[in-house]
Design an enzyme around this catalytic site. Structure first.
Site, PDB file in Angstrom:
ATOM      1  N   CYS A   1      80.102  -4.471  20.630  1.00 10.68           N
ATOM      2  CA  CYS A   1      81.257  -3.637  20.288  1.00 10.68           C
ATOM      3  C   CYS A   1      82.112  -3.378  21.520  1.00 10.68           C
ATOM      4  O   CYS A   1      83.326  -3.362  21.451  1.00 10.68           O
ATOM      5  CB  CYS A   1      80.830  -2.300  19.699  1.00 10.68           C
ATOM      6  SG  CYS A   1      79.172  -2.294  19.071  1.00 10.68           S
TER       7      CYS A   1
ATOM      8  N   GLY B   1      68.873  -3.899   9.258  1.00 11.79           N
ATOM      9  CA  GLY B   1      68.239  -5.161   8.884  1.00 11.79           C
ATOM     10  C   GLY B   1      68.456  -6.278   9.890  1.00 11.79           C
ATOM     11  O   GLY B   1      67.531  -7.016  10.227  1.00 11.79           O
ATOM     12  N   HIS B   2      69.702  -6.395  10.389  1.00 12.42           N
ATOM     13  CA  HIS B   2      70.014  -7.615  11.153  1.00 12.42           C
ATOM     14  C   HIS B   2      69.478  -7.619  12.575  1.00 12.42           C
ATOM     15  O   HIS B   2      69.594  -8.637  13.265  1.00 12.42           O
ATOM     16  CB  HIS B   2      71.522  -7.899  11.119  1.00 12.42           C
ATOM     17  CG  HIS B   2      72.393  -6.994  11.918  1.00 12.42           C
ATOM     18  ND1 HIS B   2      72.935  -7.375  13.116  1.00 12.42           N
ATOM     19  CD2 HIS B   2      72.843  -5.738  11.702  1.00 12.42           C
ATOM     20  CE1 HIS B   2      73.699  -6.395  13.596  1.00 12.42           C
ATOM     21  NE2 HIS B   2      73.649  -5.393  12.755  1.00 12.42           N
TER      22      HIS B   2
ATOM     23  N   THR C   1      75.599   0.760  -6.022  1.00 12.33           N
ATOM     24  CA  THR C   1      74.561  -0.140  -6.533  1.00 12.33           C
ATOM     25  C   THR C   1      73.831  -0.801  -5.371  1.00 12.33           C
ATOM     26  O   THR C   1      74.464  -1.372  -4.481  1.00 12.33           O
ATOM     27  CB  THR C   1      75.210  -1.225  -7.424  1.00 12.33           C
ATOM     28  OG1 THR C   1      75.955  -0.562  -8.446  1.00 12.33           O
ATOM     29  CG2 THR C   1      74.167  -2.132  -8.047  1.00 12.33           C
TER      30      THR C   1
ATOM     31  N   ASN D   1      70.746  -0.366  23.445  1.00 12.82           N
ATOM     32  CA  ASN D   1      71.237  -1.690  23.056  1.00 12.82           C
ATOM     33  C   ASN D   1      71.897  -2.442  24.202  1.00 12.82           C
ATOM     34  O   ASN D   1      72.087  -3.641  24.124  1.00 12.82           O
ATOM     35  CB  ASN D   1      72.217  -1.584  21.878  1.00 12.82           C
ATOM     36  CG  ASN D   1      73.341  -0.618  22.139  1.00 12.82           C
ATOM     37  OD1 ASN D   1      73.119   0.528  22.537  1.00 12.82           O
ATOM     38  ND2 ASN D   1      74.565  -1.056  21.945  1.00 12.82           N
TER      39      ASN D   1
HETATM   40  N1  PLP Z   1      72.578   1.577  17.014  1.00 14.44           N
HETATM   41  C1  PLP Z   1      72.258   0.608  17.895  1.00 14.44           C
HETATM   42  C2  PLP Z   1      71.387   0.942  19.044  1.00 14.44           C
HETATM   43  C3  PLP Z   1      72.742  -0.684  17.722  1.00 14.44           C
HETATM   44  O1  PLP Z   1      72.439  -1.633  18.598  1.00 14.44           O
HETATM   45  C4  PLP Z   1      73.567  -0.947  16.596  1.00 14.44           C
HETATM   46  C5  PLP Z   1      74.142  -2.306  16.398  1.00 14.44           C
HETATM   47  O2  PLP Z   1      74.842  -2.820  17.234  1.00 14.44           O
HETATM   48  C6  PLP Z   1      73.846   0.080  15.698  1.00 14.44           C
HETATM   49  C7  PLP Z   1      73.339   1.326  15.944  1.00 14.44           C
HETATM   50  C8  PLP Z   1      74.673  -0.160  14.466  1.00 14.44           C
HETATM   51  O3  PLP Z   1      73.953  -0.963  13.568  1.00 14.44           O
HETATM   52  P1  PLP Z   1      74.701  -1.700  12.351  1.00 14.44           P
HETATM   53  O4  PLP Z   1      75.188  -3.008  12.897  1.00 14.44           O
HETATM   54  O5  PLP Z   1      73.647  -1.887  11.302  1.00 14.44           O
HETATM   55  O6  PLP Z   1      75.779  -0.809  11.896  1.00 14.44           O
END
Ligand code: PLP
Length: 365
Positions: free
Chosen positions: A313, A193-194, A230, A147
């Site tokens: 993050c 999803g996002h 749910t 990421n």
């Molecule tokens: N793993 C990776 C490689 C990500 O980029 C992210 C999101 O930043 C996540 C996990 C976590 O995903 P979520 O935002 O659905 O918790």
């Protein structure tokens, strides 16, 4: 405003907005209810599940909905560690915090944890992995597309090694779904999803046939007792529609991202260095540094450009990114790095102009 932070999140596709709309209004029934409206919601969820599985290209098994990929990862790791009484857990230094923080948790409750280093290119150090996998290991977690630096790990090879060592393997494919083909081999795959132009607040964990990690959430026994709570028809339908669109547009999106990469790298001045492998990389990620650059200042000077210091993050924590540190960058080099990420709805001209402005602002510092 130019949005260049596709790895933090992606714009919601118009098809997704349309598909979700009815489930926000009249179609409010509980999908676990026995009457017609409930069954209709349950059927929509199953259709969505199938679409996500098809976009993932996974064999038989099951995709279980979760509230996020973070939950899917926590469930996979904690569930397996508990179910199998795992002793040793091996993962990579460039994983998402969801994996690395679970590894810390695993250590705190008495498991042996081994964090395998990566090379300057961001790819796993195979010798170190081989060494970590000898002497009995039970669980391996590795990410497909990073990421922060977009580097693509050789997941099929890692999965084969994990299997040979008798370990179960989790693959974090959050940044890969819809962007590159997910290799076969892992026993569990986490998606969100996002990151594929779907809604936030929904993820999924695909489980190979016969796998049933101990649930993280207990309650109503939904999702065959694996994940209570749910289900949201609106979010499931949104995620499923995003997966369908991603599957249909796979080649088109890939070609667009490749063209954007060419535009962006051509527009960059000579003094920038690309962090991580350019060859083994998802081309929608451009993580770059420039000697002496104050990246935080650059970003605050160009507030109308939505770019990032690293992972969403890590940004704001003040700590240099653990991924950039893992590929051997000094604190100073990490603080001179920015992440530009683009995709389906990025306009080529807007990207070129953004890169030129970034370049000019960096030179002016
Ligand atoms: N793993 C990776 C490689 C990500 O980029 C992210 C999101 O930043 C996540 C996990 C976590 O995903 P979520 O935002 O659905 O918790």
């Amino acid at each position: 405003m130019t949005y260049l932070d596709y790895q933090a999140t992606t714009p919601v596709a118009p098809e997704v907005v349309d598909a979700m709309q009815p489930w926000l209004g009249d179609k409010f029934a509980n999908p676990h209810a026995p009457y017609t409206a409930g069954r209709e919601a349950a059927a929509a969820i199953e259709l969505a599940r199938g679409r996500i599985e098809r976009a993932m290209g996974v064999p038989d098994g099951q995709c279980v909905f979760t509230g996020s990929a973070t939950e899917a990862i926590n469930w996979a790791i904690k569930g397996v560690l508990r179910t199998r009484r795992v002793k040793r857990f091996v993962t990579l230094a460039t994983e998402h915090a969801a994996v690395l923080d679970c590894a810390e948790w695993a250590r705190s409750v008495g498991h042996e944890v081994e964090i395998v280093p990566v090379g300057q290119d961001g790819l796993v150090n195979m010798e170190a992995l081989d060494a970590a996998l000898t002497g009995g290991v039970d669980f391996v977690a590795a990410m497909l597309v990073n990421n922060e630096i977009g580097v693509i790990q050789p997941i099929a090879e890692i999965a084969a090694k994990a299997k040979a060592a008798g370990a179960l393997m989790l693959c974090d494919a959050v940044q890969a779904l819809g962007r590159i083909v997910i290799p076969s081999g892992p026993d569990m795959i986490a998606v969100s999803g996002h990151k594929i132009h779907g809604p936030k607040g929904i993820g999924a964990l695909w489980l190979d046939k016969g796998l049933a990690p101990e649930p993280l959430l207990h309650g109503g026994g939904q999702e065959q007792g694996l994940r209570s709570g749910t289900l949201s028809p609106m979010l499931s339908v949104g995620f499923g529609t995003a997966a369908k669109v991603a599957e249909e547009r796979f080649e088109q999106d890939r070609a667009h991202v490749e063209a954007l990469w060419q535009t962006a790298t051509l527009a960059l001045g000579d003094d920038w260095i690309i962090n991580g492998s350019t060859e083994h990389r998802y081309r929608g990620n451009l993580n770059i540094r420039r000697g002496g650059l104050d990246a935080a200042r650059l970003i605050s000077d160009l507030r109308d450009l939505q770019i990032s210091l690293g992972s969403a993050c890590a940004s704001g924590s003040g700590r240099p990114s653990h991924v950039l540190k893992a590929i051997g960058l000094s604190d100073r080099e990490a603080r001179s790095s920015i992440r530009i990420s683009f995709g389906r709805y990025t306009d080529e001209k807007a990207l070129r102009e953004a890169i030129q402005r970034i370049d000019a602002a960096a030179r002016a510092q």
